[in-house]
Design an enzyme around this catalytic site. Structure first.
Site, PDB file in Angstrom:
ATOM      1  N   GLN A 143      77.040 -14.498   8.872  1.00 31.26           N
ATOM      2  CA  GLN A 143      77.977 -13.803   7.869  1.00 31.26           C
ATOM      3  C   GLN A 143      78.221 -12.630   8.268  1.00 31.26           C
ATOM      4  OE1 GLN A 143      79.247 -15.802   5.434  1.00 31.26           O
ATOM      5  NE2 GLN A 143      77.879 -17.206   6.322  1.00 31.26           N
ATOM      6  N   ARG A 180      80.455 -20.919   0.511  1.00 31.86           N
ATOM      7  CA  ARG A 180      79.937 -19.663   0.938  1.00 31.86           C
ATOM      8  C   ARG A 180      79.830 -18.629  -0.347  1.00 31.86           C
ATOM      9  NH1 ARG A 180      81.734 -18.528   7.248  1.00 31.86           N
ATOM     10  NH2 ARG A 180      80.171 -19.879   8.004  1.00 31.86           N
ATOM     11  N   TYR A 188      71.718 -21.837   4.647  1.00 27.21           N
ATOM     12  CA  TYR A 188      72.777 -22.667   4.763  1.00 27.21           C
ATOM     13  C   TYR A 188      73.969 -22.248   4.395  1.00 27.21           C
ATOM     14  CZ  TYR A 188      71.509 -23.730  -0.329  1.00 27.21           C
ATOM     15  OH  TYR A 188      71.494 -23.977  -1.723  1.00 27.21           O
ATOM     16  N   GLU A 189      74.994 -22.832   4.822  1.00 29.73           N
ATOM     17  CA  GLU A 189      76.242 -22.340   4.693  1.00 29.73           C
ATOM     18  C   GLU A 189      76.584 -21.205   5.830  1.00 29.73           C
ATOM     19  OE1 GLU A 189      78.454 -24.306   3.809  1.00 29.73           O
ATOM     20  OE2 GLU A 189      77.124 -25.618   2.960  1.00 29.73           O
ATOM     21  N   GLY A 190      75.836 -21.173   6.876  1.00 33.17           N
ATOM     22  CA  GLY A 190      75.979 -20.030   7.548  1.00 33.17           C
ATOM     23  C   GLY A 190      75.054 -19.090   7.261  1.00 33.17           C
TER      24      GLY A 190
END
Length: 597
Positions: free
Chosen positions: A445, A297, A438-440
């Protein structure tokens, strides 16, 4: 336009804003002298500009292709990756026990930004491998570490993250990939994963997949997920590559951007023989994977910042060269470059100031992560871990939002030419657009920030950060450039405090209302912290200007950018307190049918 790494800006941040001297004072990093750090950054800038940047456009045009079951990357990528490994870049901040150079993680973060600006599609490959290193170091048994880490650290082998499935998306708890225990301690993996970045390729000899799967007797949801290491090729007892594991690439996704980065649909165990090895404990896979995800992240936030920096450089170069019109308020004999038009200046300053604010947040985040792992004092480690946890959603969310916004502004600066692929700026926008997803997603977040991070340790970390900002504001004069910054940054801090107090009060009774304000809250929090860090730099620049050999033009730019951010960009952010605290009523006031009209 040729990419040039922002070395002065990065060095100034390290020296005067984020406090890297606290790191280099530790025995672990005693070799990271100022001269060595400057040399590493300089060589990184050369490598990214000279080796990776020339492949950016051709990689976008050619893309990666699936040929007879194997992914072929664009021309030049394999050779560039070999140079990357031979130069020791993959091992820059890795543990020396496994062949790493042991430099601070913050230097790898600076390098990741450079890689992204030069060639984002290329940079995704080592980024995931380095995250896999962190997960194995933290959770794998010694036998797995000894067997796989040296080649993963060097970059000889690469790594991937396998979470998403067609029916699951961000709801990881709904995954169906199965793992069955075997008598020899291994597991047989069976299932399909989608959106697997660099899931297969021809630049390295082996790919190590970190795969989330569920045991037959596992609890439902995320509490029943385990993490497994699944190599593309099995490893013989002597360390050489053995037979191909039972996994394959089903297809490659056709994407908006990052065409050179192969995004794979992966099938595991079609023939019932896909072997994997448990990382950590059974049913504890999410906590293990979060080690990799938190690393990723921050790096994705740096990708956004890399896109923002590239977009600025593209826009600046075009604005200096493109002659059009007569600027208002002047009477030149000839037309002028668009750089002289007020609105173009506004866009360029917005891009420059927001990029540097986002970079400062990410660098402070990385510095805190280094200190959390290596500080000698237990209290320092606790404080820096909490600060790193708090800043991670800011780094990822704000950094990637700024990447997209600046890329869009760069297209605007180019005018109609920005809409033409040959200028290269359209690719920057296309590539950047994946980073808030992507990556949350950035919405996730924001929910992580209000749902978990604010409540961590009773809120001590955000309260301490707010006190730090307030103490800094009180140290500024009340007039001049710093006085102007003090006023606007102070207003933002007041708004942030009030918004935070509302969220903390509402958490116990109406989390949907809190969720409704989460995204604007993340923006307000990020911009206040970013404005604070720019102000720290401005104050340091004033002090440096008094020295005989000061780089006056550069230092003066630190002050102007901090003041522009405070005066022009922070007031709209402060106004977000209203949307943050007005609850969820309006968001759910219309039914699905009403919204369809």
């Amino acid at each position: 336009m040729t990419y040039s790494a922002p070395l002065r800006e990065m060095q100034f941040l390290l020296d005067h804003v984020v406090g890297m001297s606290d790191l280099t004072a530790l025995d672990r990093y005693s070799e990271a002298t100022p001269d060595l750090v400057a040399a590493i950054l300089g060589e990184a800038g050369k490598f990214t500009a000279e080796v990776l940047a020339p492949l950016r456009r051709t990689g976008d045009l050619q893309g990666s292709k699936l040929v007879n079951g194997t992914v072929e990357t664009p021309a030049g990528f394999k050779e560039a990756y070999a140079q990357y490994v031979d130069g020791g870049w993959n091992a820059l901040s890795a543990d020396p026990e496994y062949g790493g150079q042991g430099m601070p993680f913050i230097l790898s973060c600076a390098f990741m930004e450079m890689i992204t600006s030069a060639n984002m599609a290329f940079g995704l490959c080592p980024m995931l491998g380095q995250g896999a290193v962190e997960a194995l170091l933290a959770h794998a048994v010694p036998d797995l570490q000894d067997r796989y880490l040296p080649n993963l650290v060097s970059g000889k082998w690469t790594g991937t993250m396998n979470l998403t499935e067609p029916q699951a998306g961000s709801d990881v708890g709904a995954l169906r990939t199965k793992a069955d225990r075997q008598a020899d301690g291994s597991y047989l993996i069976q299932g399909q994963k989608i959106f697997i970045t660099w899931g297969d390729h021809d630049v390295a000899e082996n790919v190590l997949h970190l795969v989330l799967a569920r045991l037959p007797d596992a609890p439902q949801g995320t509490k029943g997920i385990s993490l497994f290491l699944v190599p593309k090729f099995m490893i013989n007892d002597d360390g050489s590559l053995g037979a191909r594991n039972d996994l394959r690439v089903v297809s490659l996704e056709h994407k908006l951007g990052i065409h050179a980065s192969p995004t794979c649909v992966m099938a595991f165990g079609d023939n019932g023989g896909c072997v994997g090895y448990l990382i950590g404990e059974e049913n504890k896979g999410m906590s293990c994977m979060f080690t990799m995800m938190n690393h990723a992240r921050l790096n994705v936030g740096l990708q956004g910042i890399g896109c923002a920096e590239l977009a600025y450089q593209q826009a600046y170069a075009y604005a200096r060269d493109r002659v059009q019109g007569v600027p208002m308020g002047t009477e030149p004999a000839d037309r002028a470059p668009i750089f002289e038009h007020a609105d173009v200046r506004r866009m360029l300053l917005t891009m420059k100031a927001s990029t540097e604010a986002a970079r400062a947040i990410a660098f402070l985040n990385a510095n805190a992560m280094d200190l959390a792992h290596n500080a000698t004092d237990k209290e320092d480690r606790w404080w820096n871990q909490g600060l790193a946890d708090l800043l991670t959603p800011l780094s990822k969310g704000y950094g990637t939002d700024i990447g997209v916004e600046n890329a869009s502004l760069a297209v605007q600066v180019h005018g109609g030419m920005g809409f033409i692929e040959e200028t290269g700026v359209a690719q920057t926008l296309r590539d950047a657009r994946i980073t808030p997803i992507y990556e949350g997603t950035n919405g996730i977040q924001a929910l992580d920030l209000v749902g978990r991070k604010l409540a961590q340790d009773g809120g001590e970390h955000w309260q301490a950060l707010f006190r730090r900002i307030e103490g800094f504001l009180n140290s500024l004069p009340t007039d001049g450039d710093l006085g102007a910054i003090r006023t606007d940054l102070g207003d933002a801090l007041v708004a942030l405090r009030q918004a935070t107090a509302w969220i903390m009060a509402e958490r116990a009774q109406n989390m949907r209302a809190v969720a409704a304000g989460a995204t604007p809250y993340l923006r307000l929090f990020s911009m206040t912290v970013g404005g604070y860090l720019l102000a720290v730099g401005a104050k340091a620049a004033f002090a440096e200007l008094k020295t005989p050999d000061a780089d006056r033009e550069f230092l003066q730019s630190r002050v102007v950018l901090a003041r522009f951010f405070a005066e022009q960009l922070l007031p709209p952010a402060s106004a977000l307190m209203g949307p943050i605290t007005r609850g969820d009523g309006l968001l759910f006031a219309l039914s699905p049918d009403q919204l369809a009209v």
